[in-house]
Design a protein around this motif. Structure first.
Motif, short mmCIF file in Angstrom:
data_model
loop_
_atom_site.label_atom_id
_atom_site.label_comp_id
_atom_site.label_asym_id
_atom_site.label_seq_id
_atom_site.Cartn_x
_atom_site.Cartn_y
_atom_site.Cartn_z
N GLY A 1 40.02 68.65 61.00
CA GLY A 1 39.41 69.54 60.01
C GLY A 1 38.05 69.00 59.62
N ALA A 2 37.48 69.58 58.58
CA ALA A 2 36.16 69.16 58.11
C ALA A 2 36.26 67.92 57.24
CB ALA A 2 35.50 70.29 57.32
N ILE A 3 35.41 66.92 57.52
CA ILE A 3 35.38 65.66 56.77
C ILE A 3 33.94 65.37 56.36
CG2 ILE A 3 35.90 63.20 56.81
CD1 ILE A 3 37.93 63.67 58.92
N SER A 4 33.74 65.00 55.12
CA SER A 4 32.40 64.71 54.63
C SER A 4 31.98 63.30 55.02
CB SER A 4 32.35 64.85 53.11
OG SER A 4 33.08 63.81 52.48
N SER A 5 30.68 63.04 54.96
CA SER A 5 30.18 61.69 55.26
C SER A 5 30.72 60.68 54.24
CB SER A 5 28.64 61.70 55.24
OG SER A 5 28.15 62.15 53.99
N GLU A 6 30.92 61.12 53.01
CA GLU A 6 31.48 60.22 51.99
C GLU A 6 32.92 59.85 52.36
OE1 GLU A 6 32.19 60.05 47.14
OE2 GLU A 6 31.94 61.98 48.14
N GLU A 7 33.69 60.81 52.81
CA GLU A 7 35.07 60.54 53.20
C GLU A 7 35.14 59.63 54.42
OE1 GLU A 7 37.55 64.46 51.72
OE2 GLU A 7 36.22 64.65 53.47
N VAL A 8 34.21 59.80 55.35
CA VAL A 8 34.15 58.92 56.51
C VAL A 8 33.90 57.48 56.07
CG1 VAL A 8 32.77 58.30 58.54
CG2 VAL A 8 33.46 60.68 58.18
N ALA A 9 32.98 57.30 55.13
CA ALA A 9 32.65 55.96 54.64
C ALA A 9 33.85 55.33 53.93
CB ALA A 9 31.46 56.02 53.70
N ARG B 1 38.45 50.27 44.14
CA ARG B 1 38.00 50.64 45.47
C ARG B 1 39.18 51.04 46.35
NH1 ARG B 1 34.89 46.73 46.19
NH2 ARG B 1 36.37 45.29 47.16
N TYR B 2 40.28 50.29 46.26
CA TYR B 2 41.44 50.62 47.08
C TYR B 2 42.11 51.90 46.59
CZ TYR B 2 45.02 49.64 50.52
OH TYR B 2 45.83 49.72 51.63
N GLN B 3 42.11 52.12 45.28
CA GLN B 3 42.67 53.37 44.75
C GLN B 3 41.86 54.57 45.25
OE1 GLN B 3 45.61 52.05 43.95
NE2 GLN B 3 45.77 53.46 42.24
N SER B 4 40.55 54.41 45.31
CA SER B 4 39.69 55.48 45.80
C SER B 4 40.00 55.77 47.27
CB SER B 4 38.22 55.09 45.65
OG SER B 4 37.37 56.06 46.20
N TYR B 5 40.24 54.72 48.04
CA TYR B 5 40.61 54.87 49.45
C TYR B 5 41.91 55.67 49.58
CZ TYR B 5 42.98 53.38 53.75
OH TYR B 5 43.69 53.34 54.93
N LEU B 6 42.92 55.31 48.80
CA LEU B 6 44.21 56.01 48.87
C LEU B 6 44.09 57.46 48.41
CD1 LEU B 6 46.63 53.22 47.61
CD2 LEU B 6 46.42 54.09 49.95
N GLN B 7 43.30 57.70 47.36
CA GLN B 7 43.09 59.07 46.89
C GLN B 7 42.43 59.92 47.96
OE1 GLN B 7 40.82 58.17 43.40
NE2 GLN B 7 42.61 57.86 42.08
#
Length: 250
Positions: free
Chosen positions: A147-155, A221-227
């Motif tokens: 699906g569509a993934i943003s550059s922020e999500e890729v990072a 930072r890890y919570q943001s990754y899991l979210q």
């Protein structure tokens, strides 16, 4: 951490990433593991899944990982489970030649690791080399873009190390070049979503203890990754797929 895993996954087997005991039990059957099997785990980390499969099936195990610290934990885990006589671990870079003789391994696994390889074709060829004829290799890729993934999500998804995202069909095409025959694929995104939610919620309950270990910034930072993983999985933008292959001929 054991309590955290029980809350997050429902069963603590010393796992990391998105691995569940339920999947491993069915995967043991796919790999035809028996007490006579020599099982290779590429990117074994602290050997949770590997020792679980060894204990469950009676097979012997070889664990390869780049982290010496993780392997030290794995050795202690094997000793505590009475498996040290059947468990061998070795520090190795999976982007290089594997320190295993040709045709000496009956089965191999690599759970959520191939996405961090620089050249999976080279690694797959190495796996084909070390497996016996008829040997099976099962791996999971948790970065198949659907699906569509943003550059922020890729990072955010790449926070741990180099991460290689791939399109549907990419793994299948690569496998055709290796001498490995694809037997089965299975979409395991639902399990990844459940694991991400479970870990996210369990970590909130143990926030104070985890912040002492990780620091407030590291915890956030890890919570943001899991979210982000929850969001990607819910939208089916990023999928986790299991591949089972076999060496048919040399």
């Amino acid at each position: 951490m054991s309590q955290l895993r029980r809350e997050a996954y429902g069963e603590d087997i010393g796992q990391h990433s998105w691995v569940t005991a339920e999947d491993l039990r069915s995967d043991a059957l796919r790999l035809k593991l028996t007490p006579a099997t020599r099982l290779l785990d590429l990117g074994c980390g602290p050997c949770g899944p590997l020792t679980f499969l060894m204990k469950t099936t009676g097979c012997s195990g070889i664990g390869l990982d780049l982290s010496g610290a993780a392997l030290s934990v794995g050795r202690r885990r094997g000793q505590s489970m009475g498996l040290d006589g059947r468990l061998a671990v070795c520090e190795a870079d999976l982007d290089s030649a594997l320190p295993v003789a040709s045709g000496t391994v009956d089965a191999a696994i690599s759970l959520d690791v191939v996405l961090h390889l620089r050249d999976r074709l080279r690694t797959f060829r190495e796996i084909a080399r070390v497996l016996i004829e008829g040997g099976r290799f099962l791996y999971t890729d948790a970065a198949v873009v659907t699906g569509a993934i943003s550059s922020e999500e890729v990072a955010i998804r790449s926070v741990h190390s180099l991460t290689q995202f791939c399109a549907p069909g990419f793994n299948e095409r690569i496998l055709k070049q290796t001498g490995l025959t694809l037997l089965e694929t299975q979409n395991r995104t639902r399990g990844m979503l459940s694991s991400a939610r479970g870990r996210l919620e369990a970590r909130v309950r143990h926030q104070a203890d985890l912040e002492q270990l990780e620091g407030a910034e590291g915890f956030a930072r890890y919570q943001s990754y899991l979210q982000s993983m929850v969001s990607l999985s819910e939208r089916r933008a990023l999928s986790r797929v299991m591949y089972l292959v076999e060496v048919r001929s040399r």
